[in-house]
Scaffold this motif. Sequence first.
Motif, PDB file in Angstrom:
ATOM      1  N   THR A  38       0.837  -1.200   0.000  1.00 48.52           N
ATOM      2  CA  THR A  38       0.000   0.000   0.000  1.00 48.52           C
ATOM      3  C   THR A  38       0.875   1.254   0.000  1.00 48.52           C
ATOM      4  OG1 THR A  38      -1.795  -1.127   1.181  1.00 48.52           O
ATOM      5  CG2 THR A  38      -1.773   1.280   1.271  1.00 48.52           C
ATOM      6  N   ALA A  39       1.893   1.252   0.864  1.00 49.00           N
ATOM      7  CA  ALA A  39       2.813   2.392   0.927  1.00 49.00           C
ATOM      8  C   ALA A  39       3.548   2.575  -0.394  1.00 49.00           C
ATOM      9  CB  ALA A  39       3.804   2.193   2.067  1.00 49.00           C
ATOM     10  N   ARG A  40       3.984   1.477  -0.996  1.00 46.85           N
ATOM     11  CA  ARG A  40       4.696   1.577  -2.278  1.00 46.85           C
ATOM     12  C   ARG A  40       3.813   2.194  -3.353  1.00 46.85           C
ATOM     13  NH1 ARG A  40       6.345  -3.824  -5.385  1.00 46.85           N
ATOM     14  NH2 ARG A  40       4.065  -3.939  -5.427  1.00 46.85           N
ATOM     15  N   THR A  41       2.536   1.796  -3.383  1.00 46.92           N
ATOM     16  CA  THR A  41       1.620   2.361  -4.373  1.00 46.92           C
ATOM     17  C   THR A  41       1.493   3.871  -4.207  1.00 46.92           C
ATOM     18  OG1 THR A  41       0.350   0.302  -4.474  1.00 46.92           O
ATOM     19  CG2 THR A  41      -0.753   2.294  -5.224  1.00 46.92           C
ATOM     20  N   LEU A  42       1.379   4.322  -2.963  1.00 47.85           N
ATOM     21  CA  LEU A  42       1.281   5.761  -2.708  1.00 47.85           C
ATOM     22  C   LEU A  42       2.550   6.487  -3.159  1.00 47.85           C
ATOM     23  CD1 LEU A  42      -0.307   5.678   0.861  1.00 47.85           C
ATOM     24  CD2 LEU A  42      -1.441   6.310  -1.267  1.00 47.85           C
ATOM     25  N   ILE A  43       3.687   5.912  -2.827  1.00 48.59           N
ATOM     26  CA  ILE A  43       4.967   6.537  -3.187  1.00 48.59           C
ATOM     27  C   ILE A  43       5.124   6.604  -4.700  1.00 48.59           C
ATOM     28  CG2 ILE A  43       7.481   6.222  -3.111  1.00 48.59           C
ATOM     29  CD1 ILE A  43       7.055   5.012  -0.273  1.00 48.59           C
ATOM     30  N   GLU A  44       4.766   5.520  -5.391  1.00 46.98           N
ATOM     31  CA  GLU A  44       4.902   5.485  -6.854  1.00 46.98           C
ATOM     32  C   GLU A  44       4.022   6.521  -7.539  1.00 46.98           C
ATOM     33  OE1 GLU A  44       4.025   1.441  -7.841  1.00 46.98           O
ATOM     34  OE2 GLU A  44       6.111   0.781  -7.590  1.00 46.98           O
ATOM     35  N   GLN A  47       1.923  10.306  -3.846  1.00 49.21           N
ATOM     36  CA  GLN A  47       0.895  10.695  -2.884  1.00 49.21           C
ATOM     37  C   GLN A  47       1.425  10.634  -1.454  1.00 49.21           C
ATOM     38  OE1 GLN A  47      -1.755   7.675  -4.528  1.00 49.21           O
ATOM     39  NE2 GLN A  47      -3.261   9.264  -5.014  1.00 49.21           N
ATOM     40  N   ASN A  48       0.845  11.439  -0.602  1.00 44.37           N
ATOM     41  CA  ASN A  48       1.266  11.504   0.793  1.00 44.37           C
ATOM     42  C   ASN A  48       0.861  10.234   1.534  1.00 44.37           C
ATOM     43  OD1 ASN A  48       1.202  12.231   3.712  1.00 44.37           O
ATOM     44  ND2 ASN A  48       1.776  14.248   2.928  1.00 44.37           N
ATOM     45  N   LEU A  49       1.779   9.711   2.338  1.00 46.19           N
ATOM     46  CA  LEU A  49       1.495   8.489   3.079  1.00 46.19           C
ATOM     47  C   LEU A  49       0.361   8.665   4.082  1.00 46.19           C
ATOM     48  CD1 LEU A  49       5.149   7.261   3.776  1.00 46.19           C
ATOM     49  CD2 LEU A  49       3.504   6.250   2.178  1.00 46.19           C
ATOM     50  N   ASP A  51      -2.383  10.444   3.434  1.00 43.57           N
ATOM     51  CA  ASP A  51      -3.612  10.746   2.702  1.00 43.57           C
ATOM     52  C   ASP A  51      -4.563   9.562   2.847  1.00 43.57           C
ATOM     53  OD1 ASP A  51      -5.613  10.998   0.728  1.00 43.57           O
ATOM     54  OD2 ASP A  51      -4.308  12.167  -0.572  1.00 43.57           O
ATOM     55  N   VAL A  52      -5.546   9.692   3.699  1.00 43.11           N
ATOM     56  CA  VAL A  52      -6.436   8.577   4.021  1.00 43.11           C
ATOM     57  C   VAL A  52      -7.160   8.058   2.793  1.00 43.11           C
ATOM     58  CG1 VAL A  52      -8.460   7.866   5.349  1.00 43.11           C
ATOM     59  CG2 VAL A  52      -6.745   9.370   6.390  1.00 43.11           C
ATOM     60  N   HIS A  53      -7.753   8.946   1.999  1.00 44.82           N
ATOM     61  CA  HIS A  53      -8.514   8.524   0.822  1.00 44.82           C
ATOM     62  C   HIS A  53      -7.634   7.758  -0.158  1.00 44.82           C
ATOM     63  CE1 HIS A  53     -11.602   8.652  -2.304  1.00 44.82           C
ATOM     64  NE2 HIS A  53     -10.664   9.034  -3.145  1.00 44.82           N
ATOM     65  N   ALA A  54      -6.450   8.281  -0.437  1.00 41.97           N
ATOM     66  CA  ALA A  54      -5.541   7.629  -1.381  1.00 41.97           C
ATOM     67  C   ALA A  54      -5.034   6.298  -0.836  1.00 41.97           C
ATOM     68  CB  ALA A  54      -4.365   8.553  -1.693  1.00 41.97           C
ATOM     69  N   ALA A  55      -4.753   6.264   0.466  1.00 44.36           N
ATOM     70  CA  ALA A  55      -4.239   5.038   1.077  1.00 44.36           C
ATOM     71  C   ALA A  55      -5.283   3.930   1.054  1.00 44.36           C
ATOM     72  CB  ALA A  55      -3.795   5.315   2.506  1.00 44.36           C
ATOM     73  N   VAL A  56      -6.529   4.258   1.333  1.00 49.20           N
ATOM     74  CA  VAL A  56      -7.596   3.263   1.307  1.00 49.20           C
ATOM     75  C   VAL A  56      -7.790   2.728  -0.110  1.00 49.20           C
ATOM     76  CG1 VAL A  56     -10.086   2.912   1.578  1.00 49.20           C
ATOM     77  CG2 VAL A  56      -8.794   4.133   3.336  1.00 49.20           C
ATOM     78  N   ALA A  57      -7.759   3.624  -1.088  1.00 43.69           N
ATOM     79  CA  ALA A  57      -7.903   3.205  -2.486  1.00 43.69           C
ATOM     80  C   ALA A  57      -6.766   2.271  -2.890  1.00 43.69           C
ATOM     81  CB  ALA A  57      -7.932   4.430  -3.397  1.00 43.69           C
ATOM     82  N   ALA A  58      -5.561   2.595  -2.442  1.00 45.54           N
ATOM     83  CA  ALA A  58      -4.404   1.747  -2.749  1.00 45.54           C
ATOM     84  C   ALA A  58      -4.551   0.379  -2.099  1.00 45.54           C
ATOM     85  CB  ALA A  58      -3.128   2.433  -2.287  1.00 45.54           C
ATOM     86  N   ALA A  59      -5.004   0.350  -0.863  1.00 50.12           N
ATOM     87  CA  ALA A  59      -5.171  -0.916  -0.139  1.00 50.12           C
ATOM     88  C   ALA A  59      -6.218  -1.793  -0.816  1.00 50.12           C
ATOM     89  CB  ALA A  59      -5.559  -0.642   1.310  1.00 50.12           C
ATOM     90  N   ARG A  60      -7.312  -1.201  -1.229  1.00 47.53           N
ATOM     91  CA  ARG A  60      -8.395  -1.967  -1.848  1.00 47.53           C
ATOM     92  C   ARG A  60      -8.006  -2.488  -3.225  1.00 47.53           C
ATOM     93  NH1 ARG A  60     -13.385   2.022   0.019  1.00 47.53           N
ATOM     94  NH2 ARG A  60     -13.660   1.093   2.112  1.00 47.53           N
ATOM     95  N   ILE A  83       3.696   3.870   8.885  1.00 46.92           N
ATOM     96  CA  ILE A  83       2.860   5.085   8.850  1.00 46.92           C
ATOM     97  C   ILE A  83       1.479   4.757   8.286  1.00 46.92           C
ATOM     98  CG2 ILE A  83       2.618   7.375   7.815  1.00 46.92           C
ATOM     99  CD1 ILE A  83       5.719   7.535   7.839  1.00 46.92           C
ATOM    100  N   VAL A  84       1.466   4.028   7.170  1.00 45.21           N
ATOM    101  CA  VAL A  84       0.202   3.660   6.523  1.00 45.21           C
ATOM    102  C   VAL A  84      -0.629   2.747   7.428  1.00 45.21           C
ATOM    103  CG1 VAL A  84      -0.779   2.338   4.610  1.00 45.21           C
ATOM    104  CG2 VAL A  84       1.067   3.965   4.175  1.00 45.21           C
ATOM    105  N   ALA A  85       0.042   1.822   8.116  1.00 40.66           N
ATOM    106  CA  ALA A  85      -0.663   0.857   8.959  1.00 40.66           C
ATOM    107  C   ALA A  85      -1.341   1.508  10.153  1.00 40.66           C
ATOM    108  CB  ALA A  85       0.308  -0.225   9.439  1.00 40.66           C
TER     109      ALA A  85
END
Length: 213
Positions: A38-44, A47-49, A51-60, A83-85
């Motif tokens: 999930t963190a890697r997707t945000l970094i790639e 996006q900010n680690l 960012d709740v909306h972006a992190a949830v989208a990445a996780a899903r 951080i993401v966890a």
Amino acid sequence: MIVAIDGPAASGKGTLARRLADYLNLPHLDTGLLYRATARTLIEHGQNLSDVHAAVAAARGLSLTDFDTKELRGRDMGEAASIVAAIPEVRQALVDMQRSFAARPGGAVLDGRDIGTVICPQAEAKIYVTASPETRASRRALELKGQGEAVDYQAVLEEIRRRDARDASRALAPLRLAEDAVELDTTDLDIEAAFRTALSIVEGKRSKAAARP
């Protein structure tokens, strides 16, 4: 049977979980990789680690089948994953994926930080693997050195302590010992001794379960 292995960073839980899964012929899931991915997707995506909306989208959007584990196991990704966890919505988004894995026919071995307390509270065998921060930092430093990374032991130790504090204090699913888990301190154990002890715990739990009417 379901085997839940929990514990802090660099305690040896991942190595033990893989060894147990191989021995018991069960599928294994390192749930920490979900948060690292999930963190890697945000970094790639820049996006900010936090960012709740972006992190949830990445996780899903994650799949369990195509993790580049070598890339995900790097030191920087571990800190980013921590951080993401800590984002409750991300943890919630990944619950069903982990529970579906655990529900496979015959069972599974899962390691993480909330397997025995949140993901699989019904697990037949729960082990909480721990070790002193200094021992864990030494192990992590040796691992990173083996991967060709420049290592500062003191920096690794501070990172371990920082992750411990973050994991233990997060609002949802903090790292803690489940009431029915067996604590396994690996500070003074090599991998073979730790594996034998862990296997004895699992076999004992399995025997008790088989003896129930």
